[in-house]
Design a protein around this motif. Structure first.
Motif, PDB file in Angstrom:
ATOM      1  N   GLY A   1       0.808  -1.209   0.000  1.00  0.00           N
ATOM      2  CA  GLY A   1       0.000   0.000   0.000  1.00  0.00           C
ATOM      3  C   GLY A   1       0.840   1.258   0.000  1.00  0.00           C
ATOM      4  N   LYS A   2       1.933   1.248   0.737  1.00  0.00           N
ATOM      5  CA  LYS A   2       2.832   2.415   0.752  1.00  0.00           C
ATOM      6  C   LYS A   2       3.488   2.615  -0.609  1.00  0.00           C
ATOM      7  N   GLU A   3       3.894   1.544  -1.229  1.00  0.00           N
ATOM      8  CA  GLU A   3       4.528   1.658  -2.552  1.00  0.00           C
ATOM      9  C   GLU A   3       3.551   2.219  -3.574  1.00  0.00           C
ATOM     10  N   LEU A   4       2.304   1.830  -3.476  1.00  0.00           N
ATOM     11  CA  LEU A   4       1.314   2.291  -4.449  1.00  0.00           C
ATOM     12  C   LEU A   4       0.977   3.762  -4.272  1.00  0.00           C
ATOM     13  N   LYS A   5       1.280   4.332  -3.114  1.00  0.00           N
ATOM     14  CA  LYS A   5       0.997   5.750  -2.877  1.00  0.00           C
ATOM     15  C   LYS A   5       2.105   6.674  -3.375  1.00  0.00           C
ATOM     16  N   ALA A   6       3.205   6.139  -3.838  1.00  0.00           N
ATOM     17  CA  ALA A   6       4.317   6.955  -4.326  1.00  0.00           C
ATOM     18  C   ALA A   6       3.893   7.772  -5.545  1.00  0.00           C
ATOM     19  N   MET A   7       4.281   9.050  -5.578  1.00  0.00           N
ATOM     20  CA  MET A   7       3.922   9.948  -6.676  1.00  0.00           C
ATOM     21  C   MET A   7       5.020   9.949  -7.725  1.00  0.00           C
ATOM     22  N   ALA A   8       4.674   9.577  -8.915  1.00  0.00           N
ATOM     23  CA  ALA A   8       5.649   9.540 -10.004  1.00  0.00           C
ATOM     24  C   ALA A   8       5.975  10.960 -10.459  1.00  0.00           C
ATOM     25  N   PRO A   9       7.210  11.224 -10.889  1.00  0.00           N
ATOM     26  CA  PRO A   9       7.583  12.574 -11.346  1.00  0.00           C
ATOM     27  C   PRO A   9       6.891  12.928 -12.655  1.00  0.00           C
ATOM     28  N   GLU A  10       6.733  14.214 -12.872  1.00  0.00           N
ATOM     29  CA  GLU A  10       6.081  14.700 -14.096  1.00  0.00           C
ATOM     30  C   GLU A  10       7.124  14.847 -15.200  1.00  0.00           C
ATOM     31  N   TYR A  11       6.891  14.203 -16.290  1.00  0.00           N
ATOM     32  CA  TYR A  11       7.839  14.227 -17.405  1.00  0.00           C
ATOM     33  C   TYR A  11       7.747  15.545 -18.162  1.00  0.00           C
ATOM     34  N   GLU A  12       8.908  16.183 -18.410  1.00  0.00           N
ATOM     35  CA  GLU A  12       8.933  17.455 -19.139  1.00  0.00           C
ATOM     36  C   GLU A  12       9.614  17.333 -20.501  1.00  0.00           C
ATOM     37  N   GLY A  13      10.611  16.505 -20.613  1.00  0.00           N
ATOM     38  CA  GLY A  13      11.275  16.317 -21.884  1.00  0.00           C
ATOM     39  C   GLY A  13      12.339  17.370 -22.159  1.00  0.00           C
ATOM     40  N   CYS A  14      12.833  17.355 -23.377  1.00  0.00           N
ATOM     41  CA  CYS A  14      13.910  18.266 -23.794  1.00  0.00           C
ATOM     42  C   CYS A  14      13.285  19.463 -24.511  1.00  0.00           C
ATOM     43  N   VAL A  15      12.826  20.435 -23.743  1.00  0.00           N
ATOM     44  CA  VAL A  15      12.123  21.582 -24.332  1.00  0.00           C
ATOM     45  C   VAL A  15      12.996  22.829 -24.408  1.00  0.00           C
ATOM     46  N   ALA A  16      14.190  22.796 -23.834  1.00  0.00           N
ATOM     47  CA  ALA A  16      15.083  23.964 -23.881  1.00  0.00           C
ATOM     48  C   ALA A  16      15.648  24.141 -25.285  1.00  0.00           C
ATOM     49  N   GLU A  17      16.059  25.401 -25.588  1.00  0.00           N
ATOM     50  CA  GLU A  17      16.579  25.714 -26.926  1.00  0.00           C
ATOM     51  C   GLU A  17      18.080  25.919 -26.936  1.00  0.00           C
ATOM     52  N   ASP A  18      18.695  26.037 -25.789  1.00  0.00           N
ATOM     53  CA  ASP A  18      20.142  26.228 -25.742  1.00  0.00           C
ATOM     54  C   ASP A  18      20.787  25.056 -25.024  1.00  0.00           C
ATOM     55  N   ALA A  19      22.089  25.009 -25.148  1.00  0.00           N
ATOM     56  CA  ALA A  19      22.815  23.887 -24.572  1.00  0.00           C
ATOM     57  C   ALA A  19      22.715  23.874 -23.057  1.00  0.00           C
ATOM     58  N   GLN A  20      22.735  25.051 -22.441  1.00  0.00           N
ATOM     59  CA  GLN A  20      22.656  25.114 -20.985  1.00  0.00           C
ATOM     60  C   GLN A  20      21.311  24.592 -20.486  1.00  0.00           C
ATOM     61  N   GLY A  21      20.233  25.015 -21.146  1.00  0.00           N
ATOM     62  CA  GLY A  21      18.906  24.528 -20.761  1.00  0.00           C
ATOM     63  C   GLY A  21      18.755  23.035 -20.999  1.00  0.00           C
ATOM     64  N   LEU A  22      19.321  22.555 -22.092  1.00  0.00           N
ATOM     65  CA  LEU A  22      19.259  21.126 -22.379  1.00  0.00           C
ATOM     66  C   LEU A  22      20.060  20.314 -21.372  1.00  0.00           C
ATOM     67  N   ASP A  23      21.196  20.850 -20.957  1.00  0.00           N
ATOM     68  CA  ASP A  23      21.985  20.160 -19.938  1.00  0.00           C
ATOM     69  C   ASP A  23      21.221  20.063 -18.624  1.00  0.00           C
TER      70      ASP A  23
END
Length: 336
Positions: free
Chosen positions: A115-137
């Motif tokens: 029951g505890k394992e099933l309550k874990a909140m999965a992270p929200e996926y954002e992907g590679c949306v940055a346009e520069d190398a710093q944001g992508l890193d």
């Protein structure tokens, strides 16, 4: 000093021309170099260096951006793969295990852990949306953390599901053995008590065979086989009980038939053993007499006198009258 040598030296010295005479004097008509030429050349060189630097930087930046995009894309693929494996487990085996109740498992703590394992909140996926190398890193770093989260929780969730499944199987095995043991005790008692009380003794033979087979499986580790043995014993028990009931019913019917026959015989005897009597010109039967009797009571008169009397009649075996003329003194003839 030798005078000749001195003269020779003087001649040599005299024949040497001075360097100044061999130098060509610059022409007064030759053009002079402009003063702005050197600064121009320097500026051009600076521009070239700047352009080369820009080109080099752009090349470097482009390569770095391409590398950042590639690295981020790889991290995104890892996140998706790990997330798919986690979600497949979450919606499959974990969902089945979540339906298991605490009373269905040997250790209820396994249900709590799941029951505890099933309550874990999965992270929200954002992907590679940055346009520069710093944001992508930066996105790559976050995606790697998410991939680690999915990988770690997939392992912990799988472990919790396996614990519930194994605990449920252990409980099922324990329950199967307990039920079989109880059924074997019942079968053994019935086998002993039903001796001579069944309509078909083959049912007792079947029960005995089922008991022997179940005893060979009760210590096994396959709950399905143990449950099958218990079902076989249970069916054999039902067969013996049905046979006992059949004999009981047959015995009851036989007893009822015998009682009815005895009652009918008693009634027939009672009707056969009866009595009759005649009084005052009437013939009466008297019941309840073992031998029966016929009695005549009457009066006669003639002239100025009368005669009365009684006389026993012969035993007529329960008849209600004479079959022939009955003579009663004094000379009175009674007709039936």
């Amino acid at each position: 000093m030798n005078p000749e040598n001195e003269n020779d030296k003087m001649e040599i010295l005299e024949t040497v021309e001075t360097p100044a005479k061999n130098i060509t004097e610059p022409s007064t008509g030759e053009r002079k170099r402009p003063k702005w030429l050197l600064p121009l050349i320097a500026a051009i060189c600076a521009v070239v260096l700047v352009v080369a630097g820009i080109i080099g930087w752009n090349t470097y930046s482009g390569a770095k951006l391409a590398q950042a995009k590639e690295t981020c894309a790889a991290a995104a693929d890892t996140v998706r793969n790990n997330a798919n494996e986690y979600n497949a487990l979450l919606n499959g085996d974990a969902a089945d295990a979540a339906a298991v109740k605490a009373e269905q498992v040997e250790d209820s703590k396994t249900v709590e852990s799941l029951g505890k394992e099933l309550k874990a909140m999965a992270p929200e996926y954002e992907g590679c949306v940055a346009e520069d190398a710093q944001g992508l890193d930066a996105a790559t770093v976050k995606l790697n953390e998410q991939a680690d989260w999915y990988g770690t929780h997939e392992k912990s969730l799988s472990k919790a599901v396996r614990a519930v499944t194994e605990s449920k199987a252990a409980k099922r095995l324990e329950t199967a053995k307990t039920n079989l043991t109880a059924k074997l005790d019942e079968a053994s008692r019935l086998l002993a008590d039903s001796d001579g009380k069944v309509a078909d003794n083959a049912t007792r033979d079947a029960l005995s065979n089922a008991i022997d087979a179940a005893n060979g499986l009760k210590d096994g580790n396959d709950p399905a086989k143990i449950d099958g043995a218990r079902k076989t014993v249970e069916d054999a028990i039902n067969g013996v009980n049905a046979s006992v009931q059949a004999k009981t019913d047959a015995d009851a019917q036989a007893a009822a038939a015998a009682a009815a026959a005895a009652q009918a015989q008693a009634q027939a005897r009672s009707a056969y053993n009866g009595g009759s009597s005649y009084s005052g010109g009437a013939y009466r039967r008297t019941e309840g007499s073992a031998s029966g009797s016929n009695t005549y009571r009457g009066t006669t008169s003639g002239g100025t006198g009368s005669t009365s009397g009684s006389a026993p009649k012969p035993n007529l075996n329960g008849s209600y009258g004479c079959t022939e003329d009955c003579y009663v003194p004094p000379n009175n003839l009674i007709q039936h």
